[in-house]
Write a protein that holds these residues in place. Sequence first.
Motif: not given
Length: 645
Positions: A125-137
């Motif tokens: 979701t953070g990509g909406g503000i220009g972050m490289l945001a990723m999910g992980a365990g």
Amino acid sequence: MSGKTLVGKIIEAHLVKGKCEVGSEVEIRIDQTLCQDATGTMAFLELEAMGVKRVKTELSIQYIDHNTSQMGPENANDHLYLQSVCASKGVLYSRPGNGICHQVHVERYGVPGKTLLGSDSHTPTGGGIGMLAMGAGGLDVALAMAGEPFKLSYPKVCGIRLTGSLKPWVSAKDVILKVLSILGSKGNVGWAVEYFGDGVKTLSVPERATITNMGAELGVTSSVFPSDEATLAFLKAEGRADCWKELKADDDAVYDRVIDIDLGELVPMAACPSNPGNVKTVAEVAGLPVSQVMIGSCTNSSLKDLRMVAAVLRGRTVHPDVELGIAPGSRQVLTMLSLDGGLTNLLAAGCRILESTCGPCIGQGFSPANGTISVRTNNRNFLNRTGTKNDQCYLVSPETAVATALTGKLTDPRTLGIDYPEWKMPQQFLVDDSMVVKPSCGDVEIVRKETIGAPPSVTSVPQDIDGEVLLKLGEKITTDHIMPAGAYLKYRSNIPVYAKYVFECFNESGKPTFAERAAAVRDSGRVGIVVAAESYGQGSSREHAAICPMYLGVRCIIALSIERIHAANLINFGIVPLYFDSACELDKIEQGDTIRIDGIHGQMKDGTSIKATVVKKDGSKIALNLHHNLSAEDVALVLKGGRLA
Ligand code: MIC
Ligand code: SF4
């Protein structure tokens, strides 16, 4: 020279190890982490097990948003543990009621150009503000908090060129549903998505966040928007303009694939039961009777969404056959809605106002009646996720949801005959961070009540696999199938109890459960094996979908393909992810067969191809051709029992 993508630029700026070449393994620095409570307890238990005194990131935050039902003491015990462990380790703690992690993070903490790793699959979701945001365990997030870089395969980048602008009643959800109809919800492992083109500037940050949020349903590593004037306007209104910077791909950036979408041509869409990739136009399914509408979740619960809903409901009443539940995404959204009178409209129209949490999205309450249709603005409609067996859940935009709530039938909002409410980004959002507790500087006692377990112990993978096929599954097996959430969320910090529900949806009444069968195989000294078709482990980041099967003695998952986060979780907890060379190999196997892999350690170290044997129940043997795709480092890691080992 060809130009760079935005994804490429952010990775390069954070590169610790590896080459920026598609498919090669890179390690990147993580600036921020987020955890939510359902995955956070395990992540912090793991951080404690690593002996980490203080986190090393620029910002780490723990949200309490998933599990707030507090039926019994377990949830409250988790909250006490998390608040105290956060205080002790230097982590912000967002109290229950402050909002859903992804919504609050974009509002208050997201920074363009930074990397964010979260123990939740919708972190992008953070990509909406220009972050490289990723999910992980959780374990990978714990490692990031400990200052370790995050390992990923350098992705192929799919550029989505947006042109034009959305027509009234068509919104961001319809954009991402359109993308899902093109790319599907499987087969996108190893890709990232990047939005560019003239249409981008017509979308505000909350709309962009809806789009990047549901990139998780594509199965891509992340989705990113540029940081531009619209990003600045949002950050200004949040009182955070100082963290803005312009970010975009080079004009001559080379994408591995380009998809063109004219926003002006889009129409309202719906993901039909029971997969987000099962997309049709709303017009195609219009008229179906609906018993329940739910507006909320981290996908569509922003002020923009809810002001529109409140404006449409003003002076109108929800259809008598429909229950409408609304869960505002954050306390900021709810407070602003109450100040501008929108909340009064909602109450007057007959809505049920739910807490600013995930709630119904993860089957915590508001389950629909048997055999009836539930229409939701959420991102996932996996079978039974609403908490009702064999549910029929349609995913739509808030526009379609509110139109449906008024008519009692799935309705294309363009047919309502109402003017589309205008939306303007507020000059100033109401900023109040008082529900975010700052960490302590001194010593803090960590509160560990009796329902908080410890991470389970791990053992190395046997040299020779002699395994029983406990389950043979089809395609798109989600982590909700593997490890149900809903009513069982409260057991997240207690593995022996939670493990009883592994693959619960496949249990047949009167027969031993999966957990009982697996434990019997484990206790006889053999290992358990699960086989599946494509896209095994879709959906959530919950590492419990690896930890609990591992606890029950499952040591190999063999599938046609496995989704990114889940494959990483399997490795982290000592379950070997293997692949069939072709669908014909899967056809050789039935539940109850034995699979033998002699010398698996040597075979995995020597190359990628794995020779195995299926021993049928009558004793006959068939050769089985498998392979793995792990680096030498990951081979060593998984064979010794995973990262905790
Ligand atoms: C989900 O949407 O499935 C969840 C619940 O947010 C999960 C995390 C979890 O299982 O705790 C996710 O998306 O990762
Ligand atoms: Fe919460 Fe649902 Fe979003 Fe998962 S998808 S974070 S459960 S709102």
